[in-house]
Design an enzyme around this catalytic site. Structure first.
Site, short mmCIF file in Angstrom:
data_model
loop_
_atom_site.label_atom_id
_atom_site.label_comp_id
_atom_site.label_asym_id
_atom_site.label_seq_id
_atom_site.Cartn_x
_atom_site.Cartn_y
_atom_site.Cartn_z
N SER A 118 2.34 8.48 11.59
CA SER A 118 2.21 7.12 11.04
C SER A 118 3.40 6.83 10.10
CB SER A 118 1.02 6.78 10.41
OG SER A 118 0.54 7.76 9.32
N HIS A 139 2.95 5.63 18.15
CA HIS A 139 1.91 5.41 17.02
C HIS A 139 0.74 4.59 17.35
CE1 HIS A 139 0.96 3.86 12.82
NE2 HIS A 139 0.34 4.76 13.13
N ASN A 190 3.23 0.02 9.39
CA ASN A 190 2.86 0.67 8.26
C ASN A 190 3.66 0.27 7.01
OD1 ASN A 190 0.32 1.87 9.09
ND2 ASN A 190 1.25 3.70 9.34
#
Length: 293
Positions: A118, A139, A190
């Site tokens: 991540s 991901h 993220n």
């Protein structure tokens, strides 16, 4: 390139989810872990998930037929006939490098090697292999069977053919590829989500609001299905910590350094649902029973 057999390294929450959606899409899957207990738990969780999908009419095939496409193993050498290997081990750069070196030696020459990391730059992982043009990031988001987005991350060395093969693979799973054209720590989603998560932790740390009220506010005001802290407990606080540290070590930007409240929870072993305590407290069946003070 045609993908027929998928090898998944790691049978935790993410690895088992990736194995499940790959099998649902018709791929032959080898799910590998160093622990027989982890493999047995993963197989049980996959069966439970498939049964729920079957009850809702999401999958048409018998559950056992889908499960038969997944072969659990403790032997990395079983990757020798895979067309695609997806690494889904703990978010630790040294461990991931070790896995990449091992799989690079075992996989056939044509195979693509992907990481579900991540936050760790994909180019860093590609650098320890002899197939740098066939390495990239895939991901997935948790819970994998439910979440539709998959980031497809291009390393500095990833070829156009590899990038396109991965994009088509994601579509074949019934998911939506999010294309990330530059390899930066945290990638795309993220980089956005962690900013919110860090601010939420700091608000709790400062005594401004409770974990429960922040989660409730985000669900009601932002349309989230789960609050930041609920999601953190599901993913694992150690996973979040590892990702943040990877981003901090790569960039040296203090905004990514984990707040003290998260570091203390890691020290205490309060890692989320899997340990019974994280931002919330859970019973033996994993049901939330209250906030963790």
């Amino acid at each position: 390139m045609t993908i027929k057999k998928v090898f998944v390294m790691g049978a935790g929450l993410m690895g088992s989810g990736i194995a499940q959606v790959s099998a649902q899409a018709g791929y032959s899957v080898i799910m590998c872990d160093i622990s027989r207990e982890a493999l047995d738990k993963a197989t049980g969780n996959i069966r439970w998930s498939l049964e729920k999908f079957s009850e809702k009419g999401i999958i048409r095939e018998p559950v056992d037929k889908v499960l038969d496409r997944i072969t659990p193993t403790m032997e990395a050498e079983d990757a020798s006939e895979a067309d695609l290997a997806i690494e889904a081990v703990f978010e630790n750069i040294d461990l991931k490098k070790e896995v990449f070196q091992k799989l690079d030696r075992i996989l056939p020459e044509h195979a693509v090697l992907a990481s579900n990391t991540s936050a760790i730059p994909i180019t860093t992982l590609a650098s320890v292999t002899n197939r740098r043009d066939r390495v990239l990031g895939l991901h997935f988001f948790s819970p994998v069977p439910m979440m539709q987005a998959v980031e497809v991350i291009r390393a500095m060395t990833t070829s156009d053919e590899t990038f396109e093969t991965a994009r088509k693979f994601v579509i074949s799973l019934g998911k939506e590829p999010i294309l990330v054209h530059r390899d930066i720590p945290g990638f795309l989603i993220n980089r956005i989500n962690f900013c919110a998560s860090l601010e939420a932790m700091r608000l709790v740390e400062a005594g401004i609001a409770s974990v429960e009220d922040i989660d409730k506010g985000l669900r009601l005001a932002s349309g989230r299905r789960m609050g930041i802290f609920e999601t953190g407990d599901m993913v694992g606080l150690d996973v979040t910590y590892g990702a943040l540290m990877a981003m901090y070590e790569e960039t040296k930007d203090p905004r990514w350094y984990p707040p003290a409240i998260l570091r203390r929870k890691i020290q205490l072993g309060h890692l989320g649902r899997k340990t019974g305590r994280g931002w919330y407290v859970y019973d033996a069946q994993g049901n939330r029973i209250g906030p963790s003070e």
